[in-house]
Design an enzyme around this catalytic site. Sequence first.
Site, PDB file in Angstrom:
ATOM      1  N   HIS A  14      -3.892  -5.025   0.528  1.00 19.81           N
ATOM      2  CA  HIS A  14      -3.365  -5.467   1.981  1.00 19.81           C
ATOM      3  C   HIS A  14      -3.404  -6.626   2.420  1.00 19.81           C
ATOM      4  O   HIS A  14      -4.113  -7.487   2.673  1.00 19.81           O
ATOM      5  CB  HIS A  14      -3.668  -5.142   3.126  1.00 19.81           C
ATOM      6  CG  HIS A  14      -3.445  -3.338   3.015  1.00 19.81           C
ATOM      7  ND1 HIS A  14      -2.632  -3.028   4.452  1.00 19.81           N
ATOM      8  CD2 HIS A  14      -3.766  -2.517   2.934  1.00 19.81           C
ATOM      9  CE1 HIS A  14      -2.395  -1.659   4.692  1.00 19.81           C
ATOM     10  NE2 HIS A  14      -3.051  -1.023   3.679  1.00 19.81           N
ATOM     11  N   CYS A  48       0.999  -1.322  -0.204  1.00 18.82           N
ATOM     12  CA  CYS A  48       0.131  -0.283  -0.104  1.00 18.82           C
ATOM     13  C   CYS A  48       0.780   1.074   0.328  1.00 18.82           C
ATOM     14  O   CYS A  48       1.437   1.400  -1.173  1.00 18.82           O
ATOM     15  CB  CYS A  48      -0.718   0.387   1.244  1.00 18.82           C
ATOM     16  SG  CYS A  48      -2.470   0.736   0.857  1.00 18.82           S
ATOM     17  N   GLU A  88      -1.122  -8.899   3.996  1.00 23.02           N
ATOM     18  CA  GLU A  88      -1.187  -9.580   5.233  1.00 23.02           C
ATOM     19  C   GLU A  88      -2.567  -9.776   5.765  1.00 23.02           C
ATOM     20  O   GLU A  88      -3.069 -10.389   7.129  1.00 23.02           O
ATOM     21  CB  GLU A  88      -0.826  -8.364   5.992  1.00 23.02           C
ATOM     22  CG  GLU A  88      -1.104  -6.998   6.372  1.00 23.02           C
ATOM     23  CD  GLU A  88      -1.079  -5.692   5.509  1.00 23.02           C
ATOM     24  OE1 GLU A  88      -0.863  -6.447   4.007  1.00 23.02           O
ATOM     25  OE2 GLU A  88      -2.134  -5.175   5.815  1.00 23.02           O
TER      26      GLU A  88
END
Length: 264
Positions: free
Chosen positions: A218, A115, A220
């Site tokens: 994102h 990001c 994660e």
Amino acid sequence: MEPAEGQRPLIGIVSGQERDGEAARLALPRAYVSAVEKAGGAPLVIPLVEDTRLAESYLDVLDGLLLAGGGDVDPAHFGEDPSPHLGSVDPERDAVELALARRALELDLPILGICRGMQVLNVAAGGSLYQDIGTQVPHAIQHRQSAPRWYPLHEVRLEPESLVGRIFQVESVRVNSFHHQAVRTVAPSFRVAAKSRDAVIEAVESRAHAFAVGVQWHPECMVERYPVQRLLFAAFVKAARAARARRTAPAETARAATAPAARG
Ligand code: MN
């Protein structure tokens, strides 16, 4: 088999910070740490320090650099004045992350930008950003979801010949989206690796480095529910392990060669 702890490549993750009046506290969503740990890396949080040369010196012990999400990059770093739609800017974080990204590129140390991290990577390598998609990209879809963090709101199409395309092994994947800035001019040595249907650039990668990859989403936040996103962290950790092997092998040879002299 899990690698022994000593063999895990050290992945530096630069901390962000939150301000509460004059007090600042370092802050980093734990999901980054967790994703790296589960992929077989040894995460190490790098603090924001004042001296950017000191920050760069941390790279001496690292095998990979992860640039996390956060606020906006100051457009001064790509030669623009601030738009009225620019979000919050953190000059200390910009300074540390840009210095680390530039030095890591010089060292060909594996970098994963997520990001904001992708935007920092692109600017560090000489590219530019849209300061605000909503006012600068006509017919853009929604890139700032209010759905849960893990929820994939829009699709991205991957370039099949790109490193990112080869990592994911699919032509398109649905991803989450929490950004209002985006890559505008891709850095000279980089290429586009993924776009959403509105032509917003969703992933970039270096053509000149072993592993310098940025994704606008994102991963994660998605790895628990969408295992395909683990492939990105696995590829990053694998590249870091290779960098570690390159870094430690000559040192061990040198140490063996100088050992007798050192004893004398
Ligand atoms: Mn998006």
